[in-house]
Enzyme design. Structure first.
Site, PDB file in Angstrom:
ATOM      1  N   GLY A  10       0.983  -1.386  -0.256  1.00 27.10           N
ATOM      2  CA  GLY A  10      -0.098   0.301  -0.467  1.00 27.10           C
ATOM      3  C   GLY A  10       0.814   1.067   0.220  1.00 27.10           C
ATOM      4  O   GLY A  10       1.979   1.242  -0.216  1.00 27.10           O
ATOM      5  N   GLN A  11      -0.314   2.398  -0.635  1.00 25.11           N
ATOM      6  CA  GLN A  11       1.106   3.512  -0.338  1.00 25.11           C
ATOM      7  C   GLN A  11       1.271   3.626   0.894  1.00 25.11           C
ATOM      8  O   GLN A  11       3.018   4.219   1.188  1.00 25.11           O
ATOM      9  CB  GLN A  11       0.044   5.063  -0.862  1.00 25.11           C
ATOM     10  CG  GLN A  11      -1.138   5.675   0.193  1.00 25.11           C
ATOM     11  CD  GLN A  11      -1.782   6.306  -0.441  1.00 25.11           C
ATOM     12  OE1 GLN A  11      -0.849   6.817  -1.286  1.00 25.11           O
ATOM     13  NE2 GLN A  11      -2.934   6.114  -0.022  1.00 25.11           N
ATOM     14  N   ASP A  45      -3.283 -12.461   4.656  1.00 26.83           N
ATOM     15  CA  ASP A  45      -4.617 -13.074   3.662  1.00 26.83           C
ATOM     16  C   ASP A  45      -5.457 -12.606   4.978  1.00 26.83           C
ATOM     17  O   ASP A  45      -5.194 -13.086   5.462  1.00 26.83           O
ATOM     18  CB  ASP A  45      -4.428 -14.229   3.328  1.00 26.83           C
ATOM     19  CG  ASP A  45      -6.041 -13.862   2.053  1.00 26.83           C
ATOM     20  OD1 ASP A  45      -6.431 -12.765   2.415  1.00 26.83           O
ATOM     21  OD2 ASP A  45      -6.649 -15.178   1.666  1.00 26.83           O
ATOM     22  N   PHE A  46      -5.813 -11.184   4.808  1.00 27.18           N
ATOM     23  CA  PHE A  46      -6.401 -10.989   5.406  1.00 27.18           C
ATOM     24  C   PHE A  46      -7.556 -11.410   6.052  1.00 27.18           C
ATOM     25  O   PHE A  46      -8.438 -11.012   6.885  1.00 27.18           O
ATOM     26  CB  PHE A  46      -6.115  -8.645   5.758  1.00 27.18           C
ATOM     27  CG  PHE A  46      -5.061  -8.218   7.124  1.00 27.18           C
ATOM     28  CD1 PHE A  46      -5.342  -7.266   7.544  1.00 27.18           C
ATOM     29  CD2 PHE A  46      -3.977  -8.981   6.788  1.00 27.18           C
ATOM     30  CE1 PHE A  46      -4.477  -7.473   8.449  1.00 27.18           C
ATOM     31  CE2 PHE A  46      -3.147  -8.589   7.729  1.00 27.18           C
ATOM     32  CZ  PHE A  46      -3.070  -8.538   8.321  1.00 27.18           C
ATOM     33  N   TYR A 108      -3.345   1.167  11.980  1.00 26.12           N
ATOM     34  CA  TYR A 108      -3.564   2.899  11.410  1.00 26.12           C
ATOM     35  C   TYR A 108      -5.170   2.713  11.310  1.00 26.12           C
ATOM     36  O   TYR A 108      -5.298   1.591  10.989  1.00 26.12           O
ATOM     37  CB  TYR A 108      -2.874   2.605  10.264  1.00 26.12           C
ATOM     38  CG  TYR A 108      -1.131   3.179  10.563  1.00 26.12           C
ATOM     39  CD1 TYR A 108      -1.127   4.363  10.330  1.00 26.12           C
ATOM     40  CD2 TYR A 108      -0.441   1.642  10.181  1.00 26.12           C
ATOM     41  CE1 TYR A 108       0.585   4.564  11.138  1.00 26.12           C
ATOM     42  CE2 TYR A 108       0.116   2.042  10.223  1.00 26.12           C
ATOM     43  CZ  TYR A 108       1.163   2.739  11.210  1.00 26.12           C
ATOM     44  OH  TYR A 108       2.986   3.019  11.091  1.00 26.12           O
ATOM     45  N   THR A 110      -9.134   5.729  11.442  1.00 27.56           N
ATOM     46  CA  THR A 110      -8.576   7.199  10.197  1.00 27.56           C
ATOM     47  C   THR A 110     -10.177   7.923  10.879  1.00 27.56           C
ATOM     48  O   THR A 110     -10.903   7.586  12.233  1.00 27.56           O
ATOM     49  CB  THR A 110     -10.123   5.821   8.935  1.00 27.56           C
ATOM     50  OG1 THR A 110     -10.197   6.912   7.829  1.00 27.56           O
ATOM     51  CG2 THR A 110     -11.487   5.031  10.052  1.00 27.56           C
ATOM     52  N   ASP A 111      -9.521   9.252   9.967  1.00 32.29           N
ATOM     53  CA  ASP A 111     -10.811  10.037  10.672  1.00 32.29           C
ATOM     54  C   ASP A 111     -12.440   9.788  10.178  1.00 32.29           C
ATOM     55  O   ASP A 111     -13.452  10.130  10.696  1.00 32.29           O
ATOM     56  CB  ASP A 111     -10.610  11.450   9.627  1.00 32.29           C
ATOM     57  CG  ASP A 111     -10.780  11.000   8.095  1.00 32.29           C
ATOM     58  OD1 ASP A 111     -10.317   9.549   7.338  1.00 32.29           O
ATOM     59  OD2 ASP A 111     -10.722  11.905   7.654  1.00 32.29           O
ATOM     60  N   TYR A 134     -17.475   1.118   6.164  1.00 23.92           N
ATOM     61  CA  TYR A 134     -15.923   1.280   5.867  1.00 23.92           C
ATOM     62  C   TYR A 134     -15.475   1.831   7.335  1.00 23.92           C
ATOM     63  O   TYR A 134     -14.408   1.394   8.617  1.00 23.92           O
ATOM     64  CB  TYR A 134     -14.660   2.201   5.410  1.00 23.92           C
ATOM     65  CG  TYR A 134     -13.991   2.484   5.464  1.00 23.92           C
ATOM     66  CD1 TYR A 134     -12.750   1.950   5.601  1.00 23.92           C
ATOM     67  CD2 TYR A 134     -13.060   3.818   5.792  1.00 23.92           C
ATOM     68  CE1 TYR A 134     -11.608   2.277   5.176  1.00 23.92           C
ATOM     69  CE2 TYR A 134     -12.265   4.768   6.353  1.00 23.92           C
ATOM     70  CZ  TYR A 134     -10.977   3.735   6.343  1.00 23.92           C
ATOM     71  OH  TYR A 134      -9.949   3.511   6.346  1.00 23.92           O
ATOM     72  N   TRP A 159      -7.351  11.632   4.589  1.00 23.60           N
ATOM     73  CA  TRP A 159      -6.203  12.488   2.981  1.00 23.60           C
ATOM     74  C   TRP A 159      -4.989  11.667   2.764  1.00 23.60           C
ATOM     75  O   TRP A 159      -4.737  12.717   2.403  1.00 23.60           O
ATOM     76  CB  TRP A 159      -7.113  13.302   3.291  1.00 23.60           C
ATOM     77  CG  TRP A 159      -8.366  14.291   3.514  1.00 23.60           C
ATOM     78  CD1 TRP A 159      -9.223  12.985   4.219  1.00 23.60           C
ATOM     79  CD2 TRP A 159      -9.270  15.620   3.282  1.00 23.60           C
ATOM     80  NE1 TRP A 159     -10.218  14.056   4.021  1.00 23.60           N
ATOM     81  CE2 TRP A 159     -10.407  14.808   3.721  1.00 23.60           C
ATOM     82  CE3 TRP A 159      -8.479  16.399   2.966  1.00 23.60           C
ATOM     83  CZ2 TRP A 159     -11.535  16.086   3.272  1.00 23.60           C
ATOM     84  CZ3 TRP A 159      -9.554  17.105   2.138  1.00 23.60           C
ATOM     85  CH2 TRP A 159     -10.601  17.216   2.479  1.00 23.60           C
TER      86      TRP A 159
END
Length: 296
Positions: A10-11, A45-46, A108, A110-111, A134, A159
């Site tokens: 991922g990024q 594998d999640f 991690y 998220t907002d 999500y 973001w």
């Protein structure tokens, strides 16, 4: 000393591969068993959370960092079980293994755990109220990590973008080079945050001598709308010679761009706690944008 990184493709995962290197040998995992550069890595594998225990047992890490997530916000509305397995069940499995082994676990979030109805930046203790699957699944993942009882560092971010992978900045540069006029939502406000910043702060937090455990908000500083971010992207790309000319960016409302999942209208996260606890100063979002555009 092995650092186990889930989600190496991922990024954020790609930035963590770089940032985590000073901590030890980074053992990365992906679902396919290969990294973005084609090199082989561990398979994880999640979508089958129970299989992750075997990976943990084999690697025997001294730190675990989870950058894997189900992030298809709209698709999650129709794939609730899949989102839950990846974002809630899998982190719980990892966190319980880490707690039993006495291994710190970085996760991690998220907002999207907030409903976006706030009028000031959200603090870590503000009430959560996700608007869709999500956000619900990510909040459940947070809860599972905390419930495991081990040392954990949960970083809520927002973001996220990078000079690689699929993200808003890269989409804008591609589409902006093709069109004279773009329409971008102007009534959703948050903080554009480079993946490299998240990765670097993660390492600073892990190296902090206090050995803290808890939840922190981790973004750049300041706020803007998607429309404001788009205009800033084009202005910076033109200034750096990466784009010949900036397209016109028309402001539209969320109602004019309907999506299956609701987005929080206001998701500026308060980053005072992470700066205080770890002795860091987070840059403004505009500074991060300049650095990322320069890398493209």
């Amino acid at each position: 000393m092995r650092v186990l990184l889930f989600g190496g493709n991922g990024q954020l995962g790609q930035e963590l591969l770089r940032a985590l290197a000073p901590l030890g040998t980074v053992v990365a995992t992906t679902r396919s068993g290969s990294l973005a550069d084609g090199s082989p890595c561990e398979v994880a594998d999640f979508d089958q959370p129970e299989t992750l225990v075997a990976v943990l047992d084999r690697v025997q890490p001294y730190v675990v960092v989870n950058a894997a997530a189900y992030t298809a916000v709209d698709r999650a509305e129709g794939e609730r079980d899949a989102a839950w397995r990846t974002n809630a069940d899998a982190p719980g499995v990892i966190a319980r293994w880490c707690a039993a082994a006495g291994v710190p676990f970085v996760h991690y979030s998220t907002d999207y755990v907030f409903d976006g109805q706030g009028k000031r930046p959200y603090g870590e203790e503000d009430p959560t109220a996700p608007l869709g699957v999500y956000g619900e699944s990510k909040l459940a993942g947070e809860d599972a990590v905390r419930a495991a009882g081990g040392r954990h560092l949960i970083f809520r971010t927002a973001w996220v973008y990078a000079p690689h992978s699929a993200n808003f900045l890269r989409t804008m540069l591609r589409v902006g080079a093709e069109r004279d006029v773009l329409r971008v939502v102007a009534d959703q406000v948050g903080t554009p945050t480079p993946a490299a910043l998240i990765a670097d702060v993660t390492v600073q937090a892990l190296q902090h001598p206090a050995g803290l455990s808890g939840t922190w908000h981790l973004t750049a500083q300041g706020e803007t709308s998607w429309h404001g971010f788009a205009e800033a992207i084009f202005a910076e790309a033109v200034a750096q010679g990466k784009l010949a000319r900036a397209p016109t960016v028309e402001a539209i409302t969320t109602a004019e761009y309907p999506t299956p999942a609701k987005r929080p209208a206001y998701s500026h996260l308060d980053v005072a706690r992470i700066q205080s606890d770890f002795g860091i100063v987070l840059p403004g979002w505009q500074d991060g944008l300049k650095r990322v555009v320069a890398q493209i």
